[in-house]
Write an enzyme that holds these catalytic residues in place. Structure first.
Site, PDB file in Angstrom:
ATOM      1  N   VAL B 144      30.552  49.818  19.226  1.00  0.00           N
ATOM      2  CA  VAL B 144      30.450  50.537  17.962  1.00  0.00           C
ATOM      3  C   VAL B 144      29.139  51.325  17.905  1.00  0.00           C
ATOM      4  CG1 VAL B 144      30.341  50.279  15.457  1.00  0.00           C
ATOM      5  CG2 VAL B 144      31.801  48.761  16.801  1.00  0.00           C
ATOM      6  N   CYS B 145      29.260  52.638  17.694  1.00  0.00           N
ATOM      7  CA  CYS B 145      28.108  53.526  17.526  1.00  0.00           C
ATOM      8  C   CYS B 145      27.161  53.369  18.730  1.00  0.00           C
ATOM      9  CB  CYS B 145      27.437  53.225  16.188  1.00  0.00           C
ATOM     10  SG  CYS B 145      26.189  54.431  15.734  1.00  0.00           S
ATOM     11  N   GLN B 146      25.912  53.015  18.495  1.00  0.00           N
ATOM     12  CA  GLN B 146      24.993  52.824  19.620  1.00  0.00           C
ATOM     13  C   GLN B 146      25.527  51.731  20.549  1.00  0.00           C
ATOM     14  OE1 GLN B 146      21.413  50.753  18.661  1.00  0.00           O
ATOM     15  NE2 GLN B 146      20.205  51.769  20.259  1.00  0.00           N
TER      16      GLN B 146
END
Lengths: 200, 351
Positions: B144-146
């Site tokens: 998720v994301c980073q």
């Protein structure tokens, strides 16, 4: 064994965040009330209503702009403008870099002066952007008037003000010059840094 | 032009003030704000990291475990915020066996942690734990994301251990013209930052995020709050989000240094130039099925930043899932609950 997922750091909601903005909103409302009050009286007395509107809106803008030039004169109103400057100051304070926390000896160094100059440039750019937002707001109000659309209430006017500020601020944010200024702001601050007690 | 009178405005101000006074009482009565709703148990711990397993919600969950790797920024309970807004619950309901890495809160002792520690050691150990525990050679990974960028790095280095990869609002090209975070960090002296502060304070990252839209995020949002002061449930939902927004762990200094410089400032991930430990990350090694989930209104990770993966990964089974919403809405909006977890689960279960 199972456990509920509530073990995270319990952040307590800072009610002051709401109160600050509520006070700023009320101060905004006061200015709008003054503006519309003058406008109501003008409407009865003057034939050239458009010219009167322009004049009174200029007074309204000047009152808000003055609060940014001299926040102490009307701190609640100034808070409308200085949201991001306040957030920056809080972030700097978290590093032990609020002016009150800086040892006097440091305040005479070139590093500190360089930071102060950069911070002034930064705040000045924020003020310019906020002034542009008022111009944009006036333009939008004129467009509405031309289309025969009235403003439904104070909140709607405030929302328009927010929208205009986000528009002009967003343009500033995407400018390469702002990227450079933003980097310089943090870099000059860091060059002043005096190690604190271990913070994490 | 405006169509307002001074009397109307005075009345509106009075109403607002009265609501504000009532709000003080509602706030006092709202009680503890809990985050995270799905029962779970820790199955592995290392340093600050805890690997959790969520209690399955079907009798026979899928045999291949799903490991969620969240970002180092902010806390992972965003994935399980409340009963009707829980991506994790949606995945469990669809029959998946869900695990999540909670990175904890780095402190001064963690300042020397590098990206190699996160990508190779921590994620690597969690993958090993799940392979042993579930008796499988390969697991499913959802970044998720980073955390998606970290998952891509891990997967590129150890493709033989990952069966399917799901990336969610994950930046791959960090320098698309609309990437405002990359624009803001371009002139920051990251070495000076890390050498000076050690770990990077969460409050500085909060400033960065709020500064993207300050009039909405630090102003209008709180004025609007007055409208829901008489609705305890809506107020609790607001406070839950608020808690998450300001619950920002500090970032381990060395890992932040490499991520900020190599990913944001030099865009090395897409160029195949990121070095983790002593190994180069080549996204062409990501050859397993990939589902790339992105949000069309994402102001933090623009769609183009995520969609760049299509051109640089080695997978022949690459698919995209588009969500019409923003970076936060993709986890917590009602529509996201209906659309995203079922689609991810269906895609995984078919592979």
């Amino acid at each position: 064994m199972t456990e509920q997922t509530s073990a995270s750091n319990p952040g307590v909601f800072n009610v002051e965040l709401v109160l600050r903005q509520a006070r700023a909103y009320l101060a905004f409302g006061d200015q709008v009330r003054l503006f519309t009050d003058r406008l109501d009286r003008t409407a009865e007395a003057e034939a050239d209503w458009g010219e009167a509107l322009q004049r009174h809106f200029a007074e309204f803008k000047a009152a808000i702009a003055q609060s940014a030039e001299n926040p102490a004169a009307n701190p609640e109103l100034a808070r409308l403008w200085l949201l991001i400057a306040d957030t920056w100051s809080e972030a700097a304070a978290a590093l032990g870099m609020a002016p009150k926390m800086i040892p006097e000896a440091l305040q005479h160094t070139e590093e500190w002066r360089a930071y102060q100059r950069t911070q002034n440039d930064y705040f000045s750019q924020l003020r310019d952007t906020a002034t542009e937002a008022l111009d944009l707001m006036e333009q939008r109000l004129n467009e509405r008037a031309a289309a025969g659309k009235a403003v439904g209430g104070l909140r709607e006017l405030y929302n328009l003000w927010v929208e205009c500020n986000e528009a002009t601020y967003g343009r500033m944010l995407r400018d390469p010059a702002y990227s450079e200024l933003n980097g310089r702001l943090l870099n000059t601050l860091l060059r002043c840094y005096v190690p604190q007690e271990p913070r994490s | 032009m405006i169509g307002l009178t001074a009397d109307q405005i005075a009345a509106e101000i009075e109403t607002f003030s009265n609501r504000l006074k009532q709000g003080a009482q509602t706030l006092a009565e709202v009680g503890e704000i809990e985050t995270g709703v799905s029962p779970r148990e820790p199955v592995y711990q290392e340093d600050k990291l805890t690997l959790y397993r969520y209690q399955p919600r079907v009798n026979q969950p899928h045999a291949v475990p799903l490991l969620i790797v969240y970002a180092l920024v902010n806390r992972p309970y965003m994935m399980d915020l409340q009963e009707d807004r829980s991506m994790i619950r949606g995945l469990l309901d669809a029959g998946l066996d869900v695990y999540l890495i909670d990175w904890g809160y780095p402190d001064a002792g963690d300042r020397t942690l590098t990206l190699a520690d996160y990508v190779q050691r921590y994620i690597g150990h969690c993958v090993d734990v799940l392979r042993d525990r579930c008796g499988v050679d390969k697991i499913n990974l959802l970044g998720v994301c980073q955390g998606g960028a970290l998952s891509l790095c891990h997967t590129a280095l150890y493709p033989e251990r990952i069966r399917n990869l799901v990336t969610m609002v994950t930046p791959v090209d960090f320098q698309t013209p609309d990437n405002i975070l990359s624009h803001l960090i371009r002139h920051v002296d990251v070495d000076l930052l890390v050498n000076t502060l050690g770990n990077v304070p969460g409050q500085m990252l909060n400033f960065a995020f709020l500064s993207l839209s300050p009039f909405r995020l630090a102003g209008q949002k709180y004025v609007d709050l007055v409208d829901i002061f008489d609705d305890a449930q809506a107020l609790k939902n607001f406070l839950r989000m608020e808690k998450w927004i300001f619950d920002s762990p500090d970032q381990a200094g060395e890992a932040f240094r490499q991520f900020a410089k190599d990913f944001f400032q030099q865009n090395k991930l897409i160029k195949g130039e990121v070095i983790i430990g002593d190994r180069r990350v080549d996204l062409r090694e990501v050859v397993m099925p990939v589902l790339n989930v992105y949000a069309t209104q994402d102001h933090l990770v623009p769609p183009a930043a995520s969609k760049a993966l299509a051109e640089c990964c080695g997978s022949r089974d690459y698919a995209e899932l588009l969500f019409r919403g923003g970076h936060i809405g993709i986890y917590v909006s009602s529509r996201a609950q209906r659309e995203v977890p079922p689609a991810i689960a269906a895609w995984l279960l078919a592979r």
